[in-house]
Design a protein around this motif. Structure first.
Motif, PDB file in Angstrom:
ATOM      1  N   LYS A 198       0.859  -1.175   0.000  1.00 48.35           N
ATOM      2  CA  LYS A 198       0.000   0.000   0.000  1.00 48.35           C
ATOM      3  C   LYS A 198       0.898   1.228   0.000  1.00 48.35           C
ATOM      4  O   LYS A 198       2.058   1.174   0.398  1.00 48.35           O
ATOM      5  CB  LYS A 198      -0.938   0.001   1.207  1.00 48.35           C
ATOM      6  N   THR A 199       0.359   2.357  -0.444  1.00 48.04           N
ATOM      7  CA  THR A 199       1.185   3.557  -0.513  1.00 48.04           C
ATOM      8  C   THR A 199       1.454   4.111   0.877  1.00 48.04           C
ATOM      9  O   THR A 199       0.730   3.813   1.837  1.00 48.04           O
ATOM     10  CB  THR A 199       0.508   4.641  -1.354  1.00 48.04           C
ATOM     11  N   VAL A 200       2.487   4.912   0.955  1.00 47.48           N
ATOM     12  CA  VAL A 200       2.806   5.563   2.222  1.00 47.48           C
ATOM     13  C   VAL A 200       1.615   6.386   2.702  1.00 47.48           C
ATOM     14  O   VAL A 200       1.297   6.400   3.895  1.00 47.48           O
ATOM     15  CB  VAL A 200       4.055   6.455   2.066  1.00 47.48           C
ATOM     16  N   ALA A 201       0.939   7.043   1.787  1.00 42.53           N
ATOM     17  CA  ALA A 201      -0.226   7.855   2.159  1.00 42.53           C
ATOM     18  C   ALA A 201      -1.318   6.993   2.778  1.00 42.53           C
ATOM     19  O   ALA A 201      -1.934   7.367   3.794  1.00 42.53           O
ATOM     20  CB  ALA A 201      -0.765   8.597   0.936  1.00 42.53           C
ATOM     21  N   VAL A 203      -0.987   3.981   4.247  1.00 49.20           N
ATOM     22  CA  VAL A 203      -0.564   3.418   5.533  1.00 49.20           C
ATOM     23  C   VAL A 203      -0.485   4.508   6.596  1.00 49.20           C
ATOM     24  O   VAL A 203      -0.795   4.276   7.764  1.00 49.20           O
ATOM     25  CB  VAL A 203       0.783   2.691   5.374  1.00 49.20           C
ATOM     26  N   ARG A 204      -0.112   5.709   6.186  1.00 54.20           N
ATOM     27  CA  ARG A 204      -0.083   6.816   7.145  1.00 54.20           C
ATOM     28  C   ARG A 204      -1.483   7.041   7.729  1.00 54.20           C
ATOM     29  O   ARG A 204      -1.638   7.265   8.929  1.00 54.20           O
ATOM     30  CB  ARG A 204       0.410   8.100   6.477  1.00 54.20           C
ATOM     31  N   ALA A 205      -2.491   6.966   6.869  1.00 52.62           N
ATOM     32  CA  ALA A 205      -3.871   7.146   7.331  1.00 52.62           C
ATOM     33  C   ALA A 205      -4.266   6.025   8.294  1.00 52.62           C
ATOM     34  O   ALA A 205      -4.920   6.267   9.319  1.00 52.62           O
ATOM     35  CB  ALA A 205      -4.822   7.177   6.133  1.00 52.62           C
ATOM     36  N   THR A 206      -3.852   4.790   7.977  1.00 52.79           N
ATOM     37  CA  THR A 206      -4.146   3.657   8.858  1.00 52.79           C
ATOM     38  C   THR A 206      -3.484   3.833  10.217  1.00 52.79           C
ATOM     39  O   THR A 206      -4.092   3.579  11.269  1.00 52.79           O
ATOM     40  CB  THR A 206      -3.663   2.343   8.219  1.00 52.79           C
ATOM     41  N   LEU A 207      -2.233   4.275  10.215  1.00 52.90           N
ATOM     42  CA  LEU A 207      -1.523   4.505  11.468  1.00 52.90           C
ATOM     43  C   LEU A 207      -2.150   5.643  12.263  1.00 52.90           C
ATOM     44  O   LEU A 207      -2.274   5.568  13.494  1.00 52.90           O
ATOM     45  CB  LEU A 207      -0.048   4.812  11.180  1.00 52.90           C
ATOM     46  N   THR A 208      -2.548   6.695  11.568  1.00 51.62           N
ATOM     47  CA  THR A 208      -3.175   7.838  12.242  1.00 51.62           C
ATOM     48  C   THR A 208      -4.441   7.402  12.973  1.00 51.62           C
ATOM     49  O   THR A 208      -4.723   7.841  14.090  1.00 51.62           O
ATOM     50  CB  THR A 208      -3.496   8.949  11.229  1.00 51.62           C
ATOM     51  N   ASP A 238       4.720  10.179  -0.951  1.00 56.01           N
ATOM     52  CA  ASP A 238       3.534   9.453  -0.496  1.00 56.01           C
ATOM     53  C   ASP A 238       3.142   8.311  -1.416  1.00 56.01           C
ATOM     54  O   ASP A 238       2.365   7.430  -1.028  1.00 56.01           O
ATOM     55  CB  ASP A 238       2.343  10.420  -0.365  1.00 56.01           C
ATOM     56  N   THR A 239       3.665   8.300  -2.629  1.00 59.50           N
ATOM     57  CA  THR A 239       3.330   7.242  -3.587  1.00 59.50           C
ATOM     58  C   THR A 239       4.197   5.998  -3.428  1.00 59.50           C
ATOM     59  O   THR A 239       3.915   4.974  -4.056  1.00 59.50           O
ATOM     60  CB  THR A 239       3.471   7.767  -5.028  1.00 59.50           C
ATOM     61  N   TRP A 240       5.255   6.078  -2.602  1.00 53.91           N
ATOM     62  CA  TRP A 240       6.103   4.910  -2.394  1.00 53.91           C
ATOM     63  C   TRP A 240       5.303   3.798  -1.716  1.00 53.91           C
ATOM     64  O   TRP A 240       4.275   4.052  -1.075  1.00 53.91           O
ATOM     65  CB  TRP A 240       7.311   5.280  -1.537  1.00 53.91           C
TER      66      TRP A 240
END
Length: 279
Positions: A198-201, A203-208, A238-240
């Motif tokens: 999944k993209t960094v963006a 996963v960042r949302a999931t972590l948040t 964020d696309t990584w």
């Protein structure tokens, strides 16, 4: 200020990062997760007659005590049964009580990530495991990796060896973990959460959603002859694509990411090893 400590934190993160990158790129992780210290945790089952004892130990293990004693030590069945009443006491308080019973044993309580809170791990000066010293588990199966369910420990009466017993405890806000693992290990917030590729963006949302922020990134060197090479970066696009991660303190994670997706066989192997459904 904080230079030496910050350096130790970075070195610990690098060691863990190399293990994580190796696990992720190898595609066939073993049953033991990557940690700063690889170790085995002995597990001791409590017989049915010990249910009440287990309940009492659990209460004192989980909650600090305001009395002067940091430990509650009693003799039973040829063992010293040790309950930790104060997980945040000065280590000297533990040693003083243990020395009173003629034990050359040091007890070090370390802040640990969720998967290893309450883990009991005794070692000799040569770093070998001291099998005579054992953790006491509550009745029933332990559903944590490494049997990290201990609610106390026991030492044979007459034990003449020298040992350091490391015990995992819940970290306080802002406190760095001494013991950590990959974030999808059983007991961790990302266990069985689909994050790979999944993209960094995303996963960042999931972590948040889980109250976690990203403090940095690790980029594996996929061309290295030996898996485990990589570089640390403060940010990546964020696309990584995310390959893994770990927590450095409560609510703070380091993410392993790259532009190249993780092979599906590696994802399947990790899910199988961690007891998660295929994705």
């Amino acid at each position: 200020m904080g230079g030496p400590q910050r350096g130790r934190d970075r070195e610990g993160a690098r060691l863990l990062a190399r293990e994580l990158i190796h696990e992720i790129t190898a595609g066939s992780p073993g049953p033991t997760p990557a940690r700063r210290r690889r170790r085995l945790s002995p597990r001791v089952a409590i017989p049915a007659g010990g249910l009440l004892t287990a309940a009492v130990v659990a209460l004192t293990w989980l909650q600090p005590d305001t009395s002067a004693s940091a430990l509650n030590i009693r003799q039973e069945g040829g063992y010293y049964i040790i309950e930790i009443k104060d997980l945040y006491a000065n280590p000297k308080m533990y040693e003083e009580q243990l020395r009173h019973y003629g034990l050359d044993v040091s007890l070090k309580v370390r802040p640990a990530t969720a998967a290893f809170e309450r883990e009991v791990f005794p070692t000799a000066p040569d770093m070998s495991v001291v099998s005579e010293i054992q953790g006491i588990n509550p009745p029933g199966p332990c559903d944590m990796v490494g049997d990290a369910c201990a609610i106390g420990l026991k030492i044979p009466v007459g034990f003449k060896g020298t040992a350091l017993v490391a015990v995992g405890r819940k970290a306080r806000p802002g406190e760095k973990y001494d013991v950590t693992t990959s974030w999808d290990t059983k007991g961790e917030p990302m266990h069985c959460v689909p994050f790979a590729n999944k993209t960094v963006a995303e996963v960042r949302a999931t972590l948040t959603e889980r109250g976690v922020r990203i403090s940095g990134f690790l980029v594996p060197d996929l061309t290295a002859e030996k898996a485990g090479g990589g570089s640390e970066q403060a940010s990546v696009p964020d696309t990584w694509l995310v390959r893994g991660g770990f927590f450095t303190e409560p609510g703070v994670a380091v993410v392993v990411a790259h532009t190249i997706p993780l092979p599906q066989r590696a994802i399947d192997a990790r899910n199988k090893a961690k007891g998660c459904a295929a994705s």
